[in-house]
Design a protein around this motif. Structure first.
Motif, mmCIF file in Angstrom:
data_model
loop_
_atom_site.group_PDB
_atom_site.id
_atom_site.type_symbol
_atom_site.label_atom_id
_atom_site.label_comp_id
_atom_site.label_asym_id
_atom_site.label_seq_id
_atom_site.Cartn_x
_atom_site.Cartn_y
_atom_site.Cartn_z
ATOM 1 N N ASP A 1 0.840 -1.201 0.000
ATOM 2 C CA ASP A 1 0.000 0.000 0.000
ATOM 3 C C ASP A 1 0.876 1.251 0.000
ATOM 4 O OD1 ASP A 1 0.980 -0.170 2.611
ATOM 5 O OD2 ASP A 1 -0.815 0.771 3.447
ATOM 6 N N LEU A 2 0.254 2.393 0.210
ATOM 7 C CA LEU A 2 0.978 3.665 0.183
ATOM 8 C C LEU A 2 2.078 3.711 1.230
ATOM 9 C CD1 LEU A 2 1.363 6.589 -0.723
ATOM 10 C CD2 LEU A 2 -0.569 7.226 0.740
ATOM 11 N N MET A 3 1.779 3.286 2.443
ATOM 12 C CA MET A 3 2.779 3.332 3.506
ATOM 13 C C MET A 3 3.926 2.363 3.235
ATOM 14 S SD MET A 3 3.390 5.080 6.110
ATOM 15 C CE MET A 3 4.673 5.079 7.338
ATOM 16 N N PHE A 4 3.624 1.204 2.685
ATOM 17 C CA PHE A 4 4.669 0.240 2.345
ATOM 18 C C PHE A 4 5.622 0.823 1.311
ATOM 19 C CE2 PHE A 4 6.343 -3.170 -0.319
ATOM 20 C CZ PHE A 4 6.865 -4.043 0.619
ATOM 21 N N ALA B 1 10.065 11.128 1.291
ATOM 22 C CA ALA B 1 9.354 9.846 1.212
ATOM 23 C C ALA B 1 8.080 9.858 2.044
ATOM 24 C CB ALA B 1 10.275 8.709 1.660
ATOM 25 N N PHE B 2 8.222 10.235 3.312
ATOM 26 C CA PHE B 2 7.058 10.208 4.190
ATOM 27 C C PHE B 2 6.212 11.472 4.057
ATOM 28 C CE2 PHE B 2 9.978 7.247 6.444
ATOM 29 C CZ PHE B 2 9.203 6.103 6.275
ATOM 30 N N GLY B 3 6.838 12.584 3.655
ATOM 31 C CA GLY B 3 6.068 13.805 3.429
ATOM 32 C C GLY B 3 5.081 13.642 2.282
ATOM 33 N N THR B 4 5.503 12.950 1.228
ATOM 34 C CA THR B 4 4.602 12.701 0.104
ATOM 35 C C THR B 4 3.438 11.822 0.533
ATOM 36 O OG1 THR B 4 6.457 12.869 -1.450
ATOM 37 C CG2 THR B 4 4.451 11.803 -2.246
ATOM 38 N N ALA B 5 3.736 10.779 1.307
ATOM 39 C CA ALA B 5 2.672 9.910 1.811
ATOM 40 C C ALA B 5 1.709 10.690 2.702
ATOM 41 C CB ALA B 5 3.272 8.741 2.577
ATOM 42 N N LEU B 6 2.260 11.580 3.517
ATOM 43 C CA LEU B 6 1.436 12.397 4.414
ATOM 44 C C LEU B 6 0.448 13.245 3.623
ATOM 45 C CD1 LEU B 6 1.213 13.238 7.481
ATOM 46 C CD2 LEU B 6 2.646 15.178 6.874
ATOM 47 N N VAL B 7 0.935 13.876 2.565
ATOM 48 C CA VAL B 7 0.078 14.721 1.737
ATOM 49 C C VAL B 7 -1.013 13.889 1.067
ATOM 50 C CG1 VAL B 7 0.007 16.161 -0.333
ATOM 51 C CG2 VAL B 7 1.826 16.489 1.358
ATOM 52 N N ASN C 1 11.986 5.174 1.214
ATOM 53 C CA ASN C 1 12.865 5.755 2.240
ATOM 54 C C ASN C 1 14.081 4.870 2.485
ATOM 55 O OD1 ASN C 1 13.448 7.627 4.581
ATOM 56 N ND2 ASN C 1 13.123 5.722 5.712
ATOM 57 N N GLY C 2 13.858 3.550 2.479
ATOM 58 C CA GLY C 2 14.961 2.633 2.729
ATOM 59 C C GLY C 2 16.011 2.636 1.629
ATOM 60 N N SER C 3 15.593 2.964 0.413
ATOM 61 C CA SER C 3 16.549 2.944 -0.697
ATOM 62 C C SER C 3 17.166 4.307 -0.981
ATOM 63 C CB SER C 3 15.868 2.430 -1.964
ATOM 64 O OG SER C 3 14.801 3.283 -2.348
ATOM 65 N N THR C 4 16.482 5.381 -0.551
ATOM 66 C CA THR C 4 16.985 6.728 -0.858
ATOM 67 C C THR C 4 17.474 7.477 0.379
ATOM 68 O OG1 THR C 4 14.808 7.783 -0.579
ATOM 69 C CG2 THR C 4 15.343 6.906 -2.770
ATOM 70 N N TYR C 5 16.992 7.097 1.560
ATOM 71 C CA TYR C 5 17.276 7.799 2.820
ATOM 72 C C TYR C 5 16.782 9.250 2.786
ATOM 73 C CZ TYR C 5 20.211 3.746 3.620
ATOM 74 O OH TYR C 5 20.657 2.454 3.776
#
Length: 221
Positions: free
Chosen positions: A169-172, A187-193, A178-182
């Motif tokens: 899903d989106l969070m996955f 990563a999480f800001g886009t998911a938050l939006v 995030n794990g591949s780019t750090y």
């Protein structure tokens, strides 16, 4: 890397994850609504066994963590020969949990229908099923819509937990990126939006439109 470059590279994965989240949300919502309606009506039953089943379901799923329920369905049920794929496990767990909370909303809304409405339907010699379907439930539905709006938002947020059993899903996808780019902020800001847009610009306006529509139909505008 600029944010536009980040989106250009990973935007497709966010779209795929959002579609899975939307599917989880819709399926879990349908399951939660059906369970809430059934359990809410069962809890009002005069039959002690029927009422006991409803109370057991409601208290168990309200009294334990959604995360533990999710892991239990995915990791423990197979030990008893009951196995669901990870996608199915995800929306079943969320639906079961939120359905228990919804059941109390259904029960409370039905009990809030004025006593005169019950007496009028009795006077018309309606059967209990007809009375509930034509008189009580439509009025209860209007009363339960506002709190159901909040519950549906909680259901959407609850779907984020399905990423912990590897549902893509989106969070996955956000965690994988995030794990591949750090690049945690991106990563999480886009998911938050995306979650915010989903909740506040899609789900909330729909629930408000549904509430207004039902009130007009019930002559309460």
């Amino acid at each position: 890397m600029s944010y536009l470059d980040f989106l250009a590279e990973h935007g497709g994965r966010y779209i795929d994850g959002t579609l899975i989240t939307a599917a989880q949300f819709l399926l879990a919502a349908v399951l939660a609504i059906l369970l809430a309606l059934a359990a809410g009506l069962m809890k009002l039953s005069s039959n002690r066994f029927v009422k006991g089943v409803a109370v057991t379901y409601i208290e168990f799923f309200r009294g334990t963590s959604l995360l533990v329920q999710l892991f239990w369905l995915f990791f423990v049920l197979p030990l008893f020969g009951i196995t669901f794929d990870k996608f199915t496990t995800g929306f079943i767990a969320v639906g079961l949990n939120l359905g228990a909370y919804g059941a109390e909303l259904v029960r409370g809304a039905i009990q809030s229908v004025p006593k005169g409405q019950w007496e009028a339907s009795y006077a018309l010699s309606m059967s209990p099923a007809t009375q509930m379907r034509r008189i009580i439930l439509p009025q209860a539905f209007v009363a339960m819509l506002p709190p159901w709006g909040n519950l549906i938002i909680e259901l959407l947020k609850g779907t984020a937990l399905v990423s912990l059993i590897a549902v893509s899903d989106l969070m996955f996808e956000a965690r994988q990126i995030n794990g591949s780019t750090y690049l945690s902020a991106q990563a999480f800001g886009t998911a938050l939006v995306i979650y915010y847009v989903f909740a506040r610009l899609l789900v909330t306006p729909f629930m408000r439109w549904l509430e207004r529509t039902m009130r007009r139909r019930m002559g309460r505008a």
